[in-house]
Enzyme design. Structure first.
Site, short mmCIF file in Angstrom:
data_model
loop_
_atom_site.label_atom_id
_atom_site.label_comp_id
_atom_site.label_asym_id
_atom_site.label_seq_id
_atom_site.Cartn_x
_atom_site.Cartn_y
_atom_site.Cartn_z
N GLU A 284 24.36 9.75 16.99
CA GLU A 284 23.37 10.50 17.80
C GLU A 284 23.74 10.46 19.27
OE1 GLU A 284 20.51 12.33 16.99
OE2 GLU A 284 21.19 12.19 14.92
N THR B 282 25.53 4.69 17.34
CA THR B 282 25.22 5.81 16.45
C THR B 282 25.87 7.12 16.88
OG1 THR B 282 23.41 7.29 15.75
CG2 THR B 282 23.06 6.09 17.78
#
Ligand code: NAP
Ligand code: GDP
Length: 322
Positions: free
Chosen positions: A127, A125
């Site tokens: 993130e 991800t």
């Protein structure tokens, strides 16, 4: 006939990926984490609830994963199962580490103990970039995760790379930037907004409480992104790829598009609630999808405006029938 096993098949990406693989002629099996109430609404939405084989079990249970592989005999495993919501990861950091982090290791170990020719996709991800180290994030950008979720995902990412380097296993990590759809979980900001827009337009809700609307994300359509996952596993060599649109937009602007579509003004309804601010924020994400374009021939097809309108209309239909 090729066979695929999808963990997280009941989630947004799992449902779209299952549909894509069925359309390509795969036999599709999926892990169903046991819940007291059925959670197959996404498979139903796509009309495939009777087309997939569901195997009940959990990512934290290695013995189960070994049995699931022996039962489904997959050529490819897509590991999409996770505690995937950033805000929850501060409330349940240990559960997040166990499912989103060590869960990846469990799947890799299950492959190592059964059949190392199985190709493996890991749902990494954006993130992991968190506090960004470069204005546009590529496969070469250093990571600086900002939440227990991002940190668990970083473990999953590196252990997948490590099993490729240590045991010559075919593992690919897709570093996917945010992707949304009418099947997105309601807690994520895009779906929260489009659901609220539908309710406000239908007179069922008055205000929409949000946190940091100056945050910026590189949002694409989940239906486009699952194609990139599949393409990664069709290459002759395993590798990692950023999957993104290459454009970033504020939550504020995303709201404007959604409210405008039904003839309303976001500023008349949005209320800022500081309780929704996060302990550490990822202020901005912007992906560089050049490698995916050059090596996989993949690019994002759906604009943010098209995506938001698709979501508002789907929510409008659903809320009108409630
Ligand atoms: P999602 O809708 O939250 O789906 C995740 C699925 O995993 C859910 O069906 C969930 O089941 C299941 N699950 C949770 N804990 C489990 C466990 N212990 N054992 C087995 N299954 C478990 O997420 P998504 O949006 O489809 O995303 C798919 C994957 O990509 C996730 O790993 C996510 O972290 C990652 N990712 C997503 C994005 C994005 O923007 N969507 C971006 C980058 C990476 P329950 O719902 O029943 O708990
Ligand atoms: P994330 O990028 O995986 O955390 O996806 P989200 O959709 O949960 O959040 C995207 C951004 O929207 C983050 O920067 C949040 O802080 C911001 N945001 C602002 N208000 C809200 C809200 O009410 N809910 C959520 N989920 N995010 C919000």
């Amino acid at each position: 006939m090729k066979k695929a096993l999808i963990t997280g098949i009941m989630g947004q990406d799992g449902a779209y990926l299952a549909k894509l693989l069925l359309d390509k002629g795969y036999k599709v099996s999926g892990l169903l984490a046991r819940r007291s109430t059925p959670s197959n609404w996404r498979l139903k939405y796509l009309g495939i609830e009777n087309e997939v084989e569901l195997i009940e079990g959990d990512l934290t249970d290695l013995a189960f994963l070994i049995r699931a592989i022996k039962k489904s005999k997959p050529d490819e495993i897509y590991n999409l199962g996770a505690q995937s919501y950033v805000a929850t990861s501060w409330e349940q950091p240990i559960l997040t580490a166990q499912t989103t982090g060590v869960g990846v290791l469990n799947v890799l170990e299950a492959i190592r103990l059964t059949d190392t020719t199985i190709k493996f996709y890991q749902a990494s991800t954006s993130e992991m970039f968190g506090l960004i180290q470069e204005p546009m994030q590529s496969e070469a950008t250093p990571f600086h995760p900002r939440s227990p979720y991002g940190i668990a995902k970083l473990y999953g990412h590196w252990i997948s790379v490590n099993y490729r380097e240590s045991f010559n296993m075919f593992t690919c990590c897709g570093i996917l930037f945010n992707h949304e759809s009418p099947l997105r979980g309601i807690e994520f900001v895009t779906r929260k907004v489009t659901d609220a827009v539908a309710r406000i337009k239908l007179g069922k809700q008055r205000e929409l409480r949000l946190g940091n609307i100056d945050a910026q994300r590189d949002w694409g359509f989940a239906g486009d992104y699952v194609e990139a996952m599949w393409r990664m596993l069709q290459q002759s060599k395993p590798d990692d790829y950023v999957v993104a649109t290459g454009q970033t937009t504020t939550v504020r602007e995303m709201c404007r598009i959604a409210f405008d579509h039904v003839g309303l003004h976001a500023e008349d309804h949005v209320v800022i609630d500081e309780k929704l601010y996060r302990p550490a924020e990822v202020e901005i994400l912007l992906g560089n999808p050049t490698k995916a374009k050059e090596k996989l021939g993949w690019s994002s097809k759906t604009s943010l405006e098209e995506l938001v309108i698709m979501m508002v209309e789907a929510d409008f239909m659903r809320v009108s029938k409630e």
